[in-house]
Design a protein around this motif. Structure first.
Motif, PDB file in Angstrom:
ATOM      1  N   GLN A  28      28.880  39.560 -13.585  1.00  0.00           N
ATOM      2  CA  GLN A  28      28.909  40.664 -12.629  1.00  0.00           C
ATOM      3  C   GLN A  28      28.660  40.106 -11.238  1.00  0.00           C
ATOM      4  O   GLN A  28      27.689  39.384 -11.005  1.00  0.00           O
ATOM      5  CB  GLN A  28      27.831  41.696 -12.956  1.00  0.00           C
ATOM      6  N   LEU A  61      32.764  43.175 -15.426  1.00  0.00           N
ATOM      7  CA  LEU A  61      32.346  41.890 -15.991  1.00  0.00           C
ATOM      8  C   LEU A  61      33.583  41.049 -16.262  1.00  0.00           C
ATOM      9  O   LEU A  61      34.414  41.414 -17.100  1.00  0.00           O
ATOM     10  CB  LEU A  61      31.553  42.088 -17.284  1.00  0.00           C
ATOM     11  N   LYS A  90      31.135  36.675 -18.905  1.00  0.00           N
ATOM     12  CA  LYS A  90      30.940  38.050 -18.451  1.00  0.00           C
ATOM     13  C   LYS A  90      30.007  38.064 -17.240  1.00  0.00           C
ATOM     14  O   LYS A  90      28.801  38.280 -17.366  1.00  0.00           O
ATOM     15  CB  LYS A  90      30.384  38.911 -19.581  1.00  0.00           C
ATOM     16  N   ASN A 145      26.013  37.765 -17.860  1.00  0.00           N
ATOM     17  CA  ASN A 145      25.705  38.599 -19.013  1.00  0.00           C
ATOM     18  C   ASN A 145      26.183  37.928 -20.301  1.00  0.00           C
ATOM     19  O   ASN A 145      27.246  37.293 -20.319  1.00  0.00           O
ATOM     20  CB  ASN A 145      26.387  39.965 -18.875  1.00  0.00           C
TER      21      ASN A 145
END
Length: 310
Positions: A275, A252, A273, A297
């Motif tokens: 991904q 992340l 964050k 995220n």
């Protein structure tokens, strides 16, 4: 009716679903606009008969959807929200104003606001109260940046427009094309490469609910995603294959973009964050590009991304 003679107006609702007065509405600058004026769940009046044939069907829960593509640009004045800011708030986003400096939008889970919109089409008008929705941003090289809204609201029958709408756009300036000169900042997992495109979708789940004595449009979930296309770097410079290998560890890292160079028309996207979930190759002018999906995220909560206007 002429297909290009369309307008979108919007006003905040003081009480959810109560609508608003068109005199209080602002004109939203749009490049594309459409609606499904009469949708809903249908129920069939079943009958057994001696002969085949259709039976009557009723719309048990009528609602309206409106889709709009809005140019992504600032208000022209730092610290002043753009006119379409109320549409972002209706997509479950908070609006934080630092006077004379910035306006920041980010997702919220509770207390979603709503708007009343008016879909105007060459002499016809449909008022749609109780509107909430979802939005996706798109920044693509050599194109203008856009926001694509999808709204759901209460149904009311379209009517003839009895008087001309004389409102003019306010608190919005013209968007500028996405390129090297106008888009000075970008970073994907710490790498400032040659970016082709970046998209971001708040990913709201929108549900229209019609119960006995109750009618509402609810935002019941959110899963923010996006995608990025970037010129493939030398693997020794940036190893994106390592970044996507979730079978070993989930990585992340931040993704950011700054578009605009003139105060009042600068948009900064920050996702702390992210991904990178997949990777695929494509050809662009004989150069390899990587396209990657993104999952945004949260860090502490309701902070998976921010959109800041300065």
């Amino acid at each position: 009716m002429k297909t290009r003679k369309k307008l979108l107006l919007a006003a905040p609702e003081a009480t959810y679903g109560a609508g608003a007065e068109i005199a209080d509405a602002v004109l939203i600058v749009v490049s594309e606009l459409d609606s499904s004026p009469y949708e809903g769940d249908t129920v069939t009046r079943d009958r057994l008969r001696q002969n085949f044939g259709a039976v009557a069907q009723a719309n048990a829960a009528p609602y309206t959807t409106v889709t709009a593509t809005v140019p992504a640009a600032g208000s022209g004045v730092p610290g002043t929200p753009p006119a379409y800011g109320l549409l972002l708030r209706a997509c479950s986003m908070s609006e934080t104003i630092e006077a004379g400096v910035s306006v920041t939008y980010q997702p919220v889970t509770d207390d979603a606001e709503s708007v009343c919109v008016w879909f105007v089409e060459d002499g016809q008008l449909q008022k749609v109260p109780g509107v909430r929705g979802t939005v996706e941003w798109s920044f693509t090289a050599k194109q203008f940046p856009t926001m694509s809204f999808t709204f759901t609201g209460f149904y009311s029958r379209p009517e003839a427009l009895t008087e001309a709408i004389n409102k003019q756009p306010a608190n919005v300036v013209d968007e500028v094309v996405v390129n090297k000169q106008n888009t000075p900042g970008r970073s994907v997992h710490g790498y400032e490469g040659c970016l082709q495109s970046l998209s971001l979708n708040i990913g709201n789940t929108i549900n229209y609910r019609a119960l006995i004595g109750c009618e509402s449009v609810q935002v019941t979930d959110r899963e923010s995603t996006g995608s990025v296309e970037i010129e493939a770097p030398n693997i020794a410079t940036k190893n994106y294959f390592e970044a996507i290998e979730s079978h070993k560890t989930i990585t992340l890292e931040p993704v950011s973009l700054t578009h605009g160079t003139v105060a009042g028309n600068i948009i900064k996207v920050d996702a702390p964050k992210v991904q990178l979930a997949t990777i695929s190759r494509s050809d662009s002018d004989g150069i390899v590009h990587y396209s990657m999906d993104m999952r945004l995220n949260p860090d502490q909560g309701d902070d998976e991304f921010t959109i800041t206007y300065t």
